[in-house]
Design a protein around this motif. Structure first.
Motif: not given
Length: 655
Positions: A54-73
């Motif tokens: 998913m990260l590799a396919e994101l458009d450069p207009s997206i400035d940041a990714v706040v993720s979750g799901h796996t409960h990791l920091a």
């Protein structure tokens, strides 16, 4: 799901980002319920997993990714090629996750140019909200009051005692984690909740119930909290904390084939953040699996095996019934009926009727690796895994005992080291025992733990050569029957399997040179060997020769040199003197002084190229020759004589 199409996250994110950018947004942040499989940067950007792809396919207009799901920091910075090319002040995109349960937050501070809207500065950090067990920031008074009011009301219902726990019920854990740190191992809590749900749907015909590990959100420890006395009261709050999603219970019919498919779906699709999800299972149901092939080998309910064509009624929660967590085969079940009964209410009703809930430490899923088709009287070597629960204080077996037809075949230690990965292979034992003579065909080994109540069958099919007998009165009698049976037990010869399942050795058939190469290679323990890039012999190639690797190994060891014309002649029948030469070289060409008088009347230094080798064979008792005092060096050798030679050689020269 009918009438719905699901896009990849990057497709949806990029489309939304384009709309936002057109609307004039200066800063675009993607909030996504997807996460990296570990806290390591390399895993976060690895495109073989869903998150990295998913990260590799994101458009450069997206400035940041706040993720979750796996409960990791984690707090990563991922370079964006387009930003580097453009010469931006900030060339790395923050990719962050704050862990779980509000213990941390991710703080991202962007400095944005008022005129251009460009990000010209960035700082990120993981902020720990709890230090030394105390909150770092003061509560907001208004929100605190809302929480206090809700808690006071909830505590009234939550304090209601539902019944007793005989012992604590834990989720699974890894060696370095708390309970719940892995969803890939069997747990007492998962199995207990599955049993309650089977009980609750028994009126609908449920024979087996399954519980998804992601639905277990807290341990059920009772008032004793894992450290006090048991039995212990358990409250509504504790039951609700264990399974808080209010799923209804659904029954359905599955075939034996579908049931195996469900269990094989525990190994999640490639790229999943959690590669393995161990389903909790109700009492009386069990199965064995091959952890290497990731296939289900046996399933049973009570004392009855489940065959592929059988049908069983299973109960699952509505999340699993819809194919949740990639258990898509559940969605194919027939005769579906939603009981309307909520999973938590089923627990309440169970405790109300039964008074207490027991803790089952027996394993329902056991890994079995090894050859399940041993030969009569031979050795059985099996590796077992998934023999242990992982909760604090969970009972485990120190040994397992194997019996066949009531006869004990051996007791073996269990390694109960906690897992370091998310696969259910901890609790390991290696079984090595000899089968009793005279027992053939399909048999059931029974394996039983010494402490937990774990007991399970392993079906084996004991093979015998249908054309070999040790009985002189039998038409299949062979004077070398014991040697032939030894060859089978040691897996040196597999014989020929006929369409009716009978296995033949064909003792009086002449032995081929390629077959002897295979026999010797197996006798040596099938050592690891990489054949040369160019074949040693002109008539031996990977494409044309069944035992190519074995023949090349023989050549590499100097056991065979082939013929002067550069051939090996794999399908040619081998002579008795050539066998003597092969075995002498296999033994390392030991120093040997032939006797002054030849042992055999037809073998002399002048008449035989392999005089020393044949005399050595005789001196070691590997050959006795013929009753007329000859060896018949150039005669082709039969398979039964090969068996005798190899058996006698192994007695003296194989450790």
């Amino acid at each position: 799901m009918a009438n719905l199409t699901f896009e990849e996250e990057a497709v949806a994110a990029n489309r939304s980002a384009a709309d936002l950018e057109e609307a004039g947004a200066d800063l675009i942040v993607l909030l996504v319920h997807e996460g990296a499989p570990t806290t390591a940067y390399a895993d976060a950007v690895d495109t073989s997993n869903d998150f990295g792809a998913m990260l590799a396919e994101l458009d450069p207009s997206i400035d940041a990714v706040v993720s979750g799901h796996t409960h990791l920091a984690y707090d990563h910075r991922v370079p964006v090629a387009e930003w580097i090319t453009e010469g931006r002040a900030v060339t790395e995109r923050p990719v962050v996750s704050s862990g779980q349960y509000g213990m941390n937050v991710n703080r991202l501070v962007f400095e944005v140019d008022d005129v251009t809207g460009d990000v010209v500065g960035l700082s990120t950090e993981i902020v720990d909200l709890w230090v030394g067990g105390a909150a770092v920031y003061p509560q907001d008074p208004e929100v605190a009051q809302m929480v206090a009011d809700a808690t006071a009301e909830a505590d009234i219902l939550g304090a209601e005692v539902l019944g007793e726990l005989e012992m604590p019920l834990y989720r699974a854990r890894t060696a370095s984690g708390a309970t719940g740190s892995t969803r890939g191992a069997e747990s007492t809590l998962g199995n207990a909740i599955a049993e309650v749900q089977r009980w609750a749907t028994a009126g609908n015909g449920a024979e087996i119930a399954f519980m998804n590990p992601g639905g277990l959100r807290g341990d059920m420890l009772g008032v004793a909290n894992g450290t006090g006395d048991y039995p212990s009261d358990v409250t509504y709050k504790q039951a609700a904390g264990a399974q808080p999603f209010a799923n209804t219970l659904v029954t359905m019919t599955l075939t034996g084939v579908q049931l195996a498919e469900v269990l094989e779906e525990q190994w999640q699709p490639a790229g999943s953040s959690r590669p393995f999800l161990r389903l909790g299972t109700s009492e009386g149901f069990g199965y064995t699996y091959d952890p290497t092939g990731r296939t289900i080998t046996q399933m049973w309910v009570g004392e009855d095996f489940i065959e592929p064509t059988d049908t069983v009624t299973v109960a699952v929660n509505s999340f699993l019934a819809a194919g949740g967590d990639n258990f898509t085969t559940f969605a194919e079940g027939t005769d579906r009926a939603d009981s309307g009964r909520v999973d938590l209410n089923a627990m309440v009703d169970y405790l109300a009727e039964n008074g207490s809930l027991g803790t089952d430490y027996a394993q329902h899923a056991i890994g079995v690796s090894g050859d399940l088709t041993p030969y009569e009287g031979g050795m059985v070597d099996l590796d077992l895994s998934s023999l242990a629960m992982t909760g604090p204080g969970d009972l485990v077996d120190s040994t397992v005992t194997v019996t066949l037809q009531g006869e004990e075949l051996g007791t073996f230690p269990v390694d109960n080291a906690l897992p370091t990965d998310t696969f259910d292979e901890h609790g390991k034992a290696t079984l090595a025992f000899e089968l009793p003579a005279g027992v053939t065909g399909e048999q059931i080994l029974v394996v039983e733990g010494d402490t937990t109540g774990t007991i399970f069958p392993i079906v084996i099919d004991i093979v015998e050569f249908g054309d070999i007998s040790t009985d002189p009165a039998s038409p299949e009698y062979s004077e070398h029957a014991e040697s032939i049976q030894w060859l089978a037990r040691e897996n040196i010869s597999q014989g020929w399997t006929l369409p009716d399942g009978t296995v033949e050795f064909r003792p009086l058939a002449l032995a081929g040179r390629d077959a002897l190469a295979a026999f010797i290679y197996r006798l040596a323990g099938e050592p690891e060997f990489e054949p040369p890039a160019e074949p040693t012999f002109s008539d031996v190639t990977p494409e044309s020769t069944e035992f190519y690797t074995e023949i090349e190994w023989l050549a590499a060891q100097g056991i065979t040199t082939g013929y002067p014309d550069g051939t090996f002649r794999p399908t040619a029948k081998i002579s008795r003197d050539a066998v003597a030469a092969f075995l002498y070289r296999l033994a390392g060409e030991p120093e040997f002084e032939p006797p002054a008088e030849p042992t055999f009347s037809d073998v002399t230094p002048e008449t035989s190229a392999y005089y020393v080798e044949i005399e050595w064979l005789a001196s070691e008792g590997i050959t006795q020759g013929w009753s007329d005092g000859t060896f018949r060096a150039t005669a082709k050798i039969k398979r039964d004589a090969i068996a005798a030679f190899l058996y006698r050689f192994a007695e003296g020269w194989i450790a």
